[in-house]
Motif scaffolding. Sequence first.
Motif, short mmCIF file in Angstrom:
data_model
loop_
_atom_site.label_atom_id
_atom_site.label_comp_id
_atom_site.label_asym_id
_atom_site.label_seq_id
_atom_site.Cartn_x
_atom_site.Cartn_y
_atom_site.Cartn_z
N ALA A 182 15.95 19.24 5.17
CA ALA A 182 17.05 18.32 5.50
C ALA A 182 18.26 19.10 6.01
O ALA A 182 18.99 18.64 6.89
N VAL A 183 18.47 20.29 5.46
CA VAL A 183 19.60 21.11 5.89
C VAL A 183 19.40 21.56 7.34
O VAL A 183 20.33 21.49 8.16
N ALA A 184 18.19 22.01 7.67
CA ALA A 184 17.91 22.46 9.03
C ALA A 184 18.03 21.31 10.03
O ALA A 184 18.57 21.48 11.13
N ARG A 185 17.54 20.13 9.64
CA ARG A 185 17.65 18.97 10.52
C ARG A 185 19.12 18.60 10.75
O ARG A 185 19.55 18.33 11.87
N ALA A 186 19.90 18.59 9.67
CA ALA A 186 21.32 18.22 9.78
C ALA A 186 22.06 19.21 10.68
O ALA A 186 22.91 18.82 11.49
N LEU A 187 21.72 20.49 10.55
CA LEU A 187 22.36 21.52 11.37
C LEU A 187 22.01 21.31 12.84
O LEU A 187 22.89 21.33 13.72
N ALA A 188 20.73 21.07 13.11
CA ALA A 188 20.29 20.85 14.50
C ALA A 188 20.93 19.59 15.07
O ALA A 188 21.39 19.57 16.23
N LEU A 189 20.99 18.53 14.27
CA LEU A 189 21.60 17.28 14.74
C LEU A 189 23.08 17.47 15.07
O LEU A 189 23.58 16.94 16.07
N ARG A 190 23.78 18.24 14.24
CA ARG A 190 25.21 18.48 14.50
C ARG A 190 25.39 19.28 15.79
O ARG A 190 26.22 18.95 16.64
N TRP A 191 24.60 20.34 15.93
CA TRP A 191 24.69 21.17 17.14
C TRP A 191 24.43 20.33 18.40
O TRP A 191 25.17 20.38 19.36
N LEU A 192 23.32 19.60 18.37
CA LEU A 192 22.90 18.88 19.56
C LEU A 192 23.82 17.71 19.89
O LEU A 192 24.00 17.37 21.07
N SER A 193 24.41 17.11 18.86
CA SER A 193 25.34 16.01 19.11
C SER A 193 26.60 16.49 19.83
O SER A 193 27.31 15.69 20.46
N GLU A 194 26.89 17.78 19.73
CA GLU A 194 28.06 18.35 20.39
C GLU A 194 27.78 18.77 21.83
O GLU A 194 28.70 19.18 22.54
N GLU A 195 26.53 18.64 22.25
CA GLU A 195 26.14 19.07 23.59
C GLU A 195 26.12 17.88 24.54
O GLU A 195 25.38 16.92 24.32
N PRO A 196 26.90 17.91 25.61
CA PRO A 196 26.87 16.80 26.58
C PRO A 196 25.50 16.69 27.24
O PRO A 196 24.87 17.69 27.57
N GLY A 197 25.03 15.46 27.36
CA GLY A 197 23.75 15.23 28.04
C GLY A 197 22.54 15.31 27.14
O GLY A 197 21.42 15.07 27.59
N ILE A 198 22.73 15.66 25.86
CA ILE A 198 21.60 15.72 24.93
C ILE A 198 21.80 14.64 23.86
O ILE A 198 22.83 14.60 23.19
N ASP A 199 20.81 13.78 23.69
CA ASP A 199 20.83 12.75 22.66
C ASP A 199 19.63 12.95 21.74
O ASP A 199 18.50 13.08 22.22
N VAL A 200 19.87 12.96 20.45
CA VAL A 200 18.77 13.03 19.48
C VAL A 200 18.33 11.59 19.20
O VAL A 200 19.09 10.79 18.64
N VAL A 201 17.10 11.27 19.60
CA VAL A 201 16.62 9.89 19.48
C VAL A 201 15.86 9.64 18.19
O VAL A 201 15.62 8.49 17.82
N ALA A 202 15.46 10.73 17.49
CA ALA A 202 14.73 10.55 16.23
C ALA A 202 14.71 11.87 15.48
O ALA A 202 14.86 12.95 16.07
N GLU A 203 14.52 11.77 14.17
CA GLU A 203 14.28 12.95 13.33
C GLU A 203 13.15 12.63 12.37
O GLU A 203 12.95 11.47 11.99
#
Length: 345
Positions: A7-28
Amino acid sequence: MVVDDSAVARALALRWLSEEPGIDVVAEAETGRVALALVARAAPDVIVLDLDMPDMDGLTALPELLAARPGVAVLVVSTLTRRNAEISLHCLALGAADYVPKPSSRGDADALATFRSELVEKIRAVAGRGQKPDIVVPPRLAAPAAAAARPACLVVGASTGGPRAVMRLFSQLPASVLRRLPVVVVQHMPPIFTAVFAEHLAAIAGCEVREAEDGEAVRPGVIHVAPGGRHTGLVRRGADVFLHVHDGPPTNVCRPAVNVLFETAAAVYGPAALAVVLTGMGRDGLAGARSLAAAGAPVIVQDEATSTVWGMPGAIAREGLARAILPLDGIAPAICVFMEGGADD
């Protein structure tokens, strides 16, 4: 879609990717089985897939995810261990686009920053697969007579998607050609992975394959793979050519760098070098291709249609430095053409 049991690794990846323009996380998802249940509805372009998970691990889930979502690009992530290097290379053979090594400790800020940068860069690179190119560069192969000298050395560079492409290339090269040429390969890979990659390549190529060692003489019938984290170049001493493996600064943020190999090959072999650039993101190899072309040495690049990412070969093709632009399965026959078509040294 991010798939990781932590859960920690997923949360970290989601935070990083949410800060990137043009990248949307559609599922985990926390396991491969959960990812399979979500993938059709979520319809991701890229899946970041952890290898070590309970219930259904990444290796088991990979072929099912590819079948459920044809065309999806899968990036496998794992820590740098020999076991995970073996599994990651197996995943590439099964159709994964590339891998990203995980830092062994989340407390290492520099390692985390490197992981984040590489993860984002590779997501953007593999997500662009299948897009219409801005500039269309038609495939071509120059006449064999254009080679000034029969090749005396083969140098190969590759990055994203490269392990599978390199192995396919050498599975198609006749043993009679490999016996006549020393070969040096730079594949962008971390330490540990290159040693395992060399072992896999040896089983496919049917000749001796080894990680390059500083001061070792190159000789026909041997494929030398640049070790992860170290540059590999060539130097001439008298009548013999030796490997120069060193810890010089990264070139184009790469170490090993294709440029280092190609520039030294141009200096040592001149028109008798033969270079191949396979799939890979970035522009590593472009400066080296300029040196080779100036020396009269031919450069063959993989075409866009068969490349996972047409960054490295595309940069060379667009500058008009490629003697041949070919699909992957056309490169081994082209090498044979150059071997037979050039004049003797």
